[in-house]
Design an enzyme around this catalytic site. Structure first.
Site, short mmCIF file in Angstrom:
data_model
loop_
_atom_site.label_atom_id
_atom_site.label_comp_id
_atom_site.label_asym_id
_atom_site.label_seq_id
_atom_site.Cartn_x
_atom_site.Cartn_y
_atom_site.Cartn_z
N VAL A 17 0.83 -1.21 0.00
CA VAL A 17 0.00 0.00 0.00
C VAL A 17 0.86 1.25 0.00
CG1 VAL A 17 -1.77 1.30 1.25
CG2 VAL A 17 -1.87 -1.19 1.20
N ALA A 46 9.83 6.56 5.48
CA ALA A 46 10.54 5.84 6.53
C ALA A 46 10.30 4.34 6.38
CB ALA A 46 10.08 6.32 7.90
N LYS A 106 -5.96 -0.80 11.11
CA LYS A 106 -7.16 -1.22 11.85
C LYS A 106 -6.82 -1.75 13.24
CE LYS A 106 -6.91 -5.51 9.25
NZ LYS A 106 -5.84 -5.01 8.35
N GLU A 130 -9.99 6.27 6.60
CA GLU A 130 -10.94 5.66 5.67
C GLU A 130 -10.50 4.28 5.21
OE1 GLU A 130 -14.07 4.90 4.25
OE2 GLU A 130 -14.15 7.09 4.24
N ILE A 137 -13.54 1.04 -0.35
CA ILE A 137 -14.96 1.32 -0.13
C ILE A 137 -15.11 2.51 0.81
CG2 ILE A 137 -17.16 0.41 0.71
CD1 ILE A 137 -16.10 -2.38 0.15
N GLY A 188 -2.85 -15.04 -3.64
CA GLY A 188 -2.40 -13.89 -2.88
C GLY A 188 -3.45 -13.24 -2.01
N GLU A 191 -2.69 -14.70 3.60
CA GLU A 191 -1.30 -14.64 4.03
C GLU A 191 -0.78 -16.07 4.28
OE1 GLU A 191 0.42 -11.91 4.22
OE2 GLU A 191 -1.20 -10.46 3.95
N LYS A 206 -12.27 -4.49 12.67
CA LYS A 206 -13.06 -3.58 11.85
C LYS A 206 -14.44 -3.36 12.45
CE LYS A 206 -10.51 -5.01 7.76
NZ LYS A 206 -10.51 -5.81 6.50
N GLY A 309 -6.10 -4.79 -1.50
CA GLY A 309 -5.30 -4.49 -2.68
C GLY A 309 -4.52 -3.20 -2.48
#
Length: 448
Positions: A17, A46, A106, A130, A137, A188, A191, A206, A309
């Site tokens: 990400v 970093a 999260k 978000e 979403i 993928g 994990e 969540k 993703g």
């Protein structure tokens, strides 16, 4: 028009990400400047290892291992490290320095959210998140802003793409849980250690965030009831399909009143549940996520899309970044979290729900009447009963069977809504009954 100075952006983490966020921030610099009214300057990234391979090519001079110095020179800090530490320490440092923070973490929010929001409020900074619940979403901002004047009564969410992919494969391809998990790992979606997903920990984090936001109260992660999908079998999925249901791992947040005590409060819970194939959530396939919101005035709302993703999550992160940057240009303190309600978080036993109970019973006269009596004694009303053809005792090699063991039959009992505590107690009584060989499965029914 007076031009605003460039805003300095520090990025913590350059995983799947973080690398996408950096790439988009650099490649869309001019367009983002036009939207914000000020330039966004990425002053550094970093990381633990500046030479580690990245998913996209980024300027090497941006990388540093000195996160603290980077934070002190930033107006906005984007935290994409994940986990609790050092993320918590670095986010607190950023907020205490007056910087706004954007995070997709999260676990951090579910565990230390109140502490972080207090720190932001004390200095007038803003903490945006978000991307923490459902990647691309948009659900946090609608709950925080668009529905702030409404009363959210209930949220049903498919918020973990890995488990939805697995359950969907079991439903649409006839896979076992093990084979569906193997496919998810190959693609993928899962994990190497899928525990956080398949045991429901990810979804529970969540759920804590969604419930805290929707009900304007603090819902700690320790108060979220959690069950994973590891006990779901192909036979349960097949039976659900035959009955017009699909099994989904749901994060459920709702206002409720304890049927026994009359106490009003909220509930946050995660477990696999049966949901009618006519419900909008039943059509959420693959690794997608969806959040179904029921509000007093707005009615039913559904938010659907990619729940994971790198580039998808980066989209939500950049949305928060633009929002924080605009606040700098316009001026004024950050918008604090609303937690004024302070509603009690009720135990799962206070929830009113429906069960589908599958029992292996002794096939002899009077069994159905005995089962009905035990249910009635427990305050549970039967809605439907299905009985299979009786089968002979298991005579497979290695399985010891008494010479006079009677044949068994399968009863699938659907209950009317009842307190969870009453249903759970009744299942224990059924399991101990002489006419019940075993409790084959228990699934809650949601969405009706």
């Amino acid at each position: 028009m007076i031009e605003y100075r460039n805003l300095r952006v520090a990025l913590l983490g350059a995983g799947s990400v973080g690398a996408q966020v950096a790439s988009l921030l650099l490649s869309q610099k001019d367009e983002l400047t036009a939207r914000v009214g000020a330039g966004l300057e990425l002053i550094g990234i970093a990381v633990r290892d500046v030479d580690a391979p990245r998913s996209v090519e980024l300027p090497q001079h941006l990388f540093t291992t000195d996160a603290e110095s980077l934070i002190l020179g930033a107006d906005i800090v984007i935290e994409l490290i994940g986990g609790i530490e050092p993320a918590r320490t670095l986010v607190l440092q950023a907020l205490n320095s007056g910087a706004d923070v954007v995070t997709a973490n999260k676990a951090l929010l579910a565990t230390h959210g109140p502490e972080l929001f207090r720190a932001a409020e004390q200095v007038g900074a803003q903490l945006d998140y978000e991307a923490a619940v459902a990647a691309a979403i948009p659900i946090i901002r609608p709950l925080h802003d668009s529905l702030a004047g409404d009363r959210v009564d209930r949220i049903l969410g498919i918020v973990n793409g890995t488990t939805n992919f697995i359950l969907d494969r079991m439903d649409t391809h006839g896979d076992t849980l093990e084979s569906a998990l193997a496919t998810a790992t190959e693609l993928g979606y899962a994990e190497a250690d899928p525990t956080a997903d398949i045991e429901g920990y990810d979804a529970a984090q969540k759920a804590a965030i969604l419930a805290s936001l929707a009900f304007h109260t603090t819902v700690p992660i320790e108060s979220v009831y959690r069950e994973g999908i590891t006990s779901i079998t192909k036979e349960q999925v097949d039976a659900a399909r035959a009955g017009g249901y699909v099994i989904k791992l749901l994060a459920i947040c709702e206002r409720l009143t304890d049927a026994t005590t009359g106490e009003k409060g909220v509930s946050a819970r995660v477990y696999p549940a049966l949901i009618s194939r006519e419900h909008p959530l039943a059509s959420v396939h693959g690794a997608h996520n969806a959040v179904f919101v029921q509000a007093a005035a707005a009615g039913d709302l559904m938010f659907y899309g990619a729940g994971a993703g790198g580039v998808q999550t980066a989209s939500a992160v950049l949305g928060d970044l633009v929002s924080a940057a605009r606040r700098h240009v316009v001026g004024g303190p950050g918008v604090a979290e609303s937690t004024h309600s302070k509603l009690p978080v009720l135990d799962v036993g206070s929830v009113t729900t429906r069960y589908q109970i599958s029992l292996q019973v002794v096939d002899q006269p009077g069994v159905l009447a005995t089962i009905a009596r035990l249910l009635s004694d427990g305050g549970v009303s039967v809605e439907t009963v299905q009985q299979s053809v009786a089968t002979a005792p298991d005579e497979t090699p290695g399985h010891t069977v008494a010479a006079d063991a009677p044949p068994t039959a399968t009863l699938v009992i659907g209950t009317h809504a009842a307190p969870e505590s009453a249903l759970a107690a009744t299942v224990k009584v059924l399991a101990a009954s002489d006419v019940v060989s075993s409790v084959a499965s228990i699934l809650r029914v949601e969405g009706s």
